[in-house]
Design a protein around this motif. Structure first.
Motif, PDB file in Angstrom:
ATOM      1  N   LEU A  24       1.808  15.085  42.524  1.00 35.84           N
ATOM      2  CA  LEU A  24       2.003  14.974  43.963  1.00 35.84           C
ATOM      3  C   LEU A  24       2.946  13.792  44.239  1.00 35.84           C
ATOM      4  O   LEU A  24       2.724  12.698  43.732  1.00 35.84           O
ATOM      5  N   GLN A  25       3.982  14.060  45.014  1.00 33.46           N
ATOM      6  CA  GLN A  25       4.955  13.007  45.297  1.00 33.46           C
ATOM      7  C   GLN A  25       5.102  12.782  46.794  1.00 33.46           C
ATOM      8  O   GLN A  25       4.864  13.697  47.574  1.00 33.46           O
ATOM      9  N   ASN A  26       5.553  11.600  47.152  1.00 34.93           N
ATOM     10  CA  ASN A  26       5.817  11.335  48.580  1.00 34.93           C
ATOM     11  C   ASN A  26       6.897  10.281  48.758  1.00 34.93           C
ATOM     12  O   ASN A  26       7.228   9.523  47.853  1.00 34.93           O
ATOM     13  N   ASP A  27       7.470  10.265  49.961  1.00 36.04           N
ATOM     14  CA  ASP A  27       8.538   9.321  50.283  1.00 36.04           C
ATOM     15  C   ASP A  27       8.535   9.153  51.805  1.00 36.04           C
ATOM     16  O   ASP A  27       8.176  10.080  52.525  1.00 36.04           O
ATOM     17  N   VAL A  38       7.508  -3.828  72.354  1.00 37.44           N
ATOM     18  CA  VAL A  38       6.214  -3.340  72.837  1.00 37.44           C
ATOM     19  C   VAL A  38       6.429  -2.212  73.848  1.00 37.44           C
ATOM     20  O   VAL A  38       7.253  -2.323  74.749  1.00 37.44           O
ATOM     21  N   GLY A  39       5.682  -1.124  73.671  1.00 40.76           N
ATOM     22  CA  GLY A  39       5.795   0.021  74.577  1.00 40.76           C
ATOM     23  C   GLY A  39       6.767   1.072  74.074  1.00 40.76           C
ATOM     24  O   GLY A  39       6.739   2.211  74.526  1.00 40.76           O
ATOM     25  N   GLN A  40       7.622   0.681  73.142  1.00 41.25           N
ATOM     26  CA  GLN A  40       8.577   1.638  72.581  1.00 41.25           C
ATOM     27  C   GLN A  40       7.980   2.241  71.303  1.00 41.25           C
ATOM     28  O   GLN A  40       6.979   1.756  70.798  1.00 41.25           O
ATOM     29  N   THR A  41       8.622   3.286  70.792  1.00 37.82           N
ATOM     30  CA  THR A  41       8.096   3.904  69.579  1.00 37.82           C
ATOM     31  C   THR A  41       8.941   3.545  68.359  1.00 37.82           C
ATOM     32  O   THR A  41      10.134   3.288  68.484  1.00 37.82           O
ATOM     33  N   ILE A  42       8.280   3.527  67.221  1.00 37.72           N
ATOM     34  CA  ILE A  42       8.997   3.445  65.953  1.00 37.72           C
ATOM     35  C   ILE A  42       8.798   4.821  65.312  1.00 37.72           C
ATOM     36  O   ILE A  42       7.661   5.312  65.240  1.00 37.72           O
ATOM     37  N   GLU A  43       9.892   5.415  64.881  1.00 36.33           N
ATOM     38  CA  GLU A  43       9.791   6.755  64.310  1.00 36.33           C
ATOM     39  C   GLU A  43       9.984   6.700  62.797  1.00 36.33           C
ATOM     40  O   GLU A  43      10.886   6.019  62.302  1.00 36.33           O
ATOM     41  N   PHE A  44       9.123   7.414  62.097  1.00 35.89           N
ATOM     42  CA  PHE A  44       9.211   7.508  60.645  1.00 35.89           C
ATOM     43  C   PHE A  44       9.287   8.982  60.245  1.00 35.89           C
ATOM     44  O   PHE A  44       8.861   9.847  61.008  1.00 35.89           O
ATOM     45  N   ALA A  45       9.790   9.227  59.069  1.00 38.81           N
ATOM     46  CA  ALA A  45       9.720  10.578  58.498  1.00 38.81           C
ATOM     47  C   ALA A  45       9.014  10.447  57.151  1.00 38.81           C
ATOM     48  O   ALA A  45       9.384   9.605  56.330  1.00 38.81           O
ATOM     49  N   TYR A  46       7.976  11.244  56.991  1.00 33.23           N
ATOM     50  CA  TYR A  46       7.157  11.170  55.776  1.00 33.23           C
ATOM     51  C   TYR A  46       7.258  12.503  55.027  1.00 33.23           C
ATOM     52  O   TYR A  46       6.877  13.545  55.558  1.00 33.23           O
ATOM     53  N   ALA A  47       7.785  12.439  53.831  1.00 31.10           N
ATOM     54  CA  ALA A  47       7.976  13.649  53.023  1.00 31.10           C
ATOM     55  C   ALA A  47       6.960  13.680  51.895  1.00 31.10           C
ATOM     56  O   ALA A  47       6.665  12.645  51.287  1.00 31.10           O
ATOM     57  N   MET A  48       6.424  14.872  51.638  1.00 28.92           N
ATOM     58  CA  MET A  48       5.435  14.998  50.554  1.00 28.92           C
ATOM     59  C   MET A  48       5.606  16.364  49.893  1.00 28.92           C
ATOM     60  O   MET A  48       5.995  17.327  50.563  1.00 28.92           O
ATOM     61  N   THR A 108      -2.759  23.491  57.854  1.00 27.66           N
ATOM     62  CA  THR A 108      -3.403  24.791  57.993  1.00 27.66           C
ATOM     63  C   THR A 108      -2.580  25.876  57.301  1.00 27.66           C
ATOM     64  O   THR A 108      -3.057  26.964  57.065  1.00 27.66           O
ATOM     65  N   LYS A 109      -1.308  25.585  57.043  1.00 30.16           N
ATOM     66  CA  LYS A 109      -0.447  26.559  56.364  1.00 30.16           C
ATOM     67  C   LYS A 109      -0.499  26.291  54.861  1.00 30.16           C
ATOM     68  O   LYS A 109      -0.700  25.158  54.423  1.00 30.16           O
ATOM     69  N   ASP A 110      -0.313  27.358  54.116  1.00 28.38           N
ATOM     70  CA  ASP A 110      -0.289  27.244  52.664  1.00 28.38           C
ATOM     71  C   ASP A 110       1.071  26.667  52.268  1.00 28.38           C
ATOM     72  O   ASP A 110       2.024  27.400  52.034  1.00 28.38           O
ATOM     73  N   THR A 111       1.175  25.376  52.276  1.00 23.27           N
ATOM     74  CA  THR A 111       2.475  24.749  52.033  1.00 23.27           C
ATOM     75  C   THR A 111       2.378  23.702  50.923  1.00 23.27           C
ATOM     76  O   THR A 111       1.363  23.026  50.791  1.00 23.27           O
ATOM     77  N   SER A 112       3.435  23.636  50.138  1.00 29.39           N
ATOM     78  CA  SER A 112       3.421  22.673  49.041  1.00 29.39           C
ATOM     79  C   SER A 112       4.453  21.569  49.247  1.00 29.39           C
ATOM     80  O   SER A 112       4.524  20.636  48.461  1.00 29.39           O
ATOM     81  N   ALA A 113       5.258  21.693  50.311  1.00 27.67           N
ATOM     82  CA  ALA A 113       6.225  20.639  50.602  1.00 27.67           C
ATOM     83  C   ALA A 113       6.430  20.542  52.098  1.00 27.67           C
ATOM     84  O   ALA A 113       6.531  21.569  52.777  1.00 27.67           O
ATOM     85  N   SER A 114       6.458  19.329  52.613  1.00 25.40           N
ATOM     86  CA  SER A 114       6.599  19.173  54.055  1.00 25.40           C
ATOM     87  C   SER A 114       7.109  17.774  54.385  1.00 25.40           C
ATOM     88  O   SER A 114       6.908  16.832  53.613  1.00 25.40           O
ATOM     89  N   THR A 115       7.803  17.685  55.513  1.00 22.50           N
ATOM     90  CA  THR A 115       8.180  16.369  56.028  1.00 22.50           C
ATOM     91  C   THR A 115       7.662  16.279  57.451  1.00 22.50           C
ATOM     92  O   THR A 115       7.996  17.115  58.289  1.00 22.50           O
ATOM     93  N   LEU A 116       6.817  15.309  57.687  1.00 21.09           N
ATOM     94  CA  LEU A 116       6.256  15.143  59.026  1.00 21.09           C
ATOM     95  C   LEU A 116       6.799  13.849  59.627  1.00 21.09           C
ATOM     96  O   LEU A 116       6.991  12.856  58.935  1.00 21.09           O
ATOM     97  N   ARG A 117       7.043  13.886  60.924  1.00 23.30           N
ATOM     98  CA  ARG A 117       7.523  12.677  61.605  1.00 23.30           C
ATOM     99  C   ARG A 117       6.347  11.971  62.261  1.00 23.30           C
ATOM    100  O   ARG A 117       5.441  12.619  62.775  1.00 23.30           O
TER     101      ARG A 117
END
Lengths: 315, 137
Positions: A24-27, A38-48, A108-117
Motif C-alpha cells: 500500500l502506497q501513499n503520497d 485564519v478563516g481561509q482553507t488550505i487544500e491538499f491532494a492525497y493519493a493512495m 464504498t467503491k471497489d477501488t484500488s487507487a484514488s486521490t482525494l482532496r
C-alpha cells in the motif's frame, strides 16, 4: 583505445518496465500557496494506491494537530480530467465525517487507487501557531500507510475581502473592526474610525478616490463634516503594483505576509492618500499603533463607489 | 635541443609577464571609482519626481533652466512631499552631489533642495535648485 571507449559509451541499456511496489502506497501535496490565514482553507491532494491483486482501499483519514474549522472536509470524489480540460469527479466513498482532529472518508467503491482532496479551514485557535497533518490510508489486506505534511505556520493577520465603500455614505473605515460604517454608525464607533473614503471630481486637480484620516488637514477633506468624536490620525503609504493574490484574486502571484507588515517604516508617512487608482493600495498604521494593515482597492467607479479588501496585523 | 626548449619556455613566460603588466595601465578614477574623462559638459537634461508608489507626481513638463541653474516642477495636489524619489538625467559622464540614495524630503518649500552636477573631468560643479510648486486643489 579511443575507438574502444566510443564503443563502450554507445552501449545501449535495455529498458525494463518499472515494477510497482506490491505494498500500500501513499503520497500527499499541499496545493495552496501563500500565507495561511485564519478563516481561509488550505487544500491538499492525497493519493493512495494498492495493487488490485492485493486488495482495495478501505478508508482515508487526515489528522490535523489543531482541529479544522467548520467546513473542513476530505472529498469523497476522485477526479479525472476530461478532453475539455474539466475535472470530473466520481464518487468513491461516503461524505467525510469530522471527529475532533480527524476527518475520515470510508470508501464504498471497489477501488484500488484514488486521490482525494482535503480542505482544511484554518480555525482562529491556530492563529500564530503551526499545524501539521498526518494522512493515513487503510486497505482491505489490513495494511496502513501514512504521509506526514507540515508543520505550516498560520499567519497572525486577519483578512476581509470586498468591502463596499461609497462617497458620503459608507465612508468610515475602521481597521480595528475591519468594517465600513455610515456617518450615524461612525458616530457610535468614533474611537475606532481610522479612515474616511471620499471621491471628488475636481477640475483643477486629480483628487478622485481618496482615503484620508479624520485628523488630516481639512484641505484633504473637502465638504466633509465628520461625525462627532471621529478624529484619529492614521499614517499611510501609497503603493502601486502590489496586487496581493488573496485580496485582489487576480492573476498576480504576490502574497503579503506577517513579515511585510513588521518591516514597514511609517516615521515620515502622511495621514492622507488621495488620487488612488484601481489595483493600487495603501499601507496603514492606526493612531494607537495597535494595527498595521494593507488596504487594496479592488475597483472604483466614477459615481464615487469603491470596493476594498483589507489584510491586517495586530502588533 | 633541450637548451632550445628552455629558451622557448622562458620566452613564453616573459611574454606573459609583459602582457600582464600592460594590462595594468592606470586610468584616472575619482573617489567613487568612476572614470574621469575629458568632458566639460555640466548640466541636467531631464528631471522626474516619483511618489512613494513609484508613480510620477509631476503635473506638466519640468522646466530646467541651465543658465539660472533651476529646475521647476509642479506636483499634484496631495503629494507627500516628505517621501519623494528624485530622478536626474545628466550630461555624459557627469555625476550628482549629493547622491540620491532613496526617499528624499522636499517638504521644506522655503528652503529648496540643491543638487550639484559635477562634469566628466570633475573640474566643473554647477548647483541646481529644485523649486517645487504644489498644484492647488
Amino acid at each position: 583505445m579511443t575507438a574502444l571507449l566510443f564503443i563502450a559509451g554507445c552501449k545501449k541499456q535495455e529498458y525494463a518496465l518499472p515494477i510497482a511496489k506490491d505494498v500500500l502506497q501513499n503520497d500527499a501535496i499541499k496545493r495552496t500557496l501563500g500565507p495561511n490565514i485564519v478563516g481561509q482553507t488550505i487544500e491538499f491532494a492525497y493519493a493512495m494506491a494498492i495493487q488490485p491483486s492485493k486488495g482495495k482501499l478501505v478508508s482515508a483519514e487526515v489528522e490535523a494537530t489543531i482541529a479544522g474549522g467548520t467546513g473542513t472536509f476530505l472529498e469523497n470524489n476522485t477526479y479525472f480530467t476530461n478532453q475539455s480540460g474539466v475535472d470530473v469527479g466520481i464518487v468513491v466513498g461516503l461524505p467525510s465525517s469530522n471527529s475532533g482532529i480527524k476527518t475520515t472518508v470510508t470508501f464504498t467503491k471497489d477501488t484500488s487507487a484514488s486521490t482525494l482532496r482535503y480542505f482544511y479551514v484554518i480555525p482562529p485557535e491556530a492563529r500564530g501557531k503551526t499545524v501539521s497533518f498526518k494522512f493515513t490510508v487503510k486497505s482491505s489486506d489490513g495494511a496502513t500507510a501514512s504521509y506526514q505534511l507540515g508543520p505550516y505556520t498560520v499567519a497572525k493577520m486577519d483578512m476581509v475581502r470586498s468591502l463596499a465603500v461609497s462617497n458620503n455614505n459608507l465612508a468610515y473605515i475602521s481597521i480595528e473592526d475591519m468594517k465600513v460604517y455610515n456617518a450615524a454608525d461612525a458616530a457610535t464607533n468614533a474611537a475606532k474610525i481610522d479612515l474616511v473614503y471620499l471621491f471628488r471630481n475636481i477640475s483643477t486637480s486629480a483628487f478622485n478616490h481618496a482615503l484620508v484620516s479624520p485628523a488630516a488637514d481639512t484641505i484633504y477633506l473637502p465638504g466633509i463634516t465628520l461625525p462627532a468624536g471621529v478624529n484619529r490620525s492614521t499614517k499611510m503609504i501609497k503603493v502601486f503594483n502590489l496586487q496581493d493574490f488573496n485580496l485582489a484574486q487576480l492573476q498576480y502571484g504576490i502574497y503579503i505576509d506577517d513579515l511585510d507588515f513588521q518591516q514597514l517604516n511609517f516615521a515620515t508617512a502622511p495621514n492622507f492618500g488621495i488620487n488612488l487608482k484601481q489595483e493600487a493600495g495603501v499601507w496603514v498604521e492606526t493612531a494607537d499603533g495597535k494595527y498595521r494593515a494593507y488596504i487594496y482597492i479592488n475597483s472604483v467607479n466614477s459615481a464615487g463607489n469603491a470596493v476594498i479588501s483589507i489584510k491586517r496585523l495586530a502588533l | 635541443m633541450t637548451m632550445k626548449k628552455y629558451f622557448s619556455i622562458a620566452g613564453t613566460l616573459l611574454l606573459a609577464t609583459c602582457l600582464f603588466l600592460s594590462c595594468e595601465k592606470e586610468y584616472p578614477v575619482d573617489e567613487d571609482g568612476l572614470l574621469i574623462t575629458t568632458r566639460t559638459e555640466c548640466f541636467v537634461s531631464n528631471f522626474e519626481l516619483l511618489g512613494s508608489d513609484f508613480v510620477t507626481v509631476r503635473v506638466g513638463a519640468v522646466v530646467i533652466d541651465t543658465t539660472a541653474q533651476t529646475i521647476k516642477a509642479t506636483v499634484q495636489f496631495g503629494t507627500d512631499l516628505k517621501n519623494l524619489y528624485p530622478q536626474f538625467t545628466l550630461a555624459s559622464d557627469c555625476k550628482l552631489d549629493p547622491k540620491i540614495t532613496g526617499k528624499t524630503d522636499f517638504s521644506d518649500l522655503a528652503n529648496p533642495r540643491k543638487y550639484t552636477v559635477v562634469s566628466g573631468n570633475r573640474q566643473i560643479r554647477k548647483p541646481y535648485t529644485i523649486l517645487i510648486t504644489v498644484q492647488p486643489r
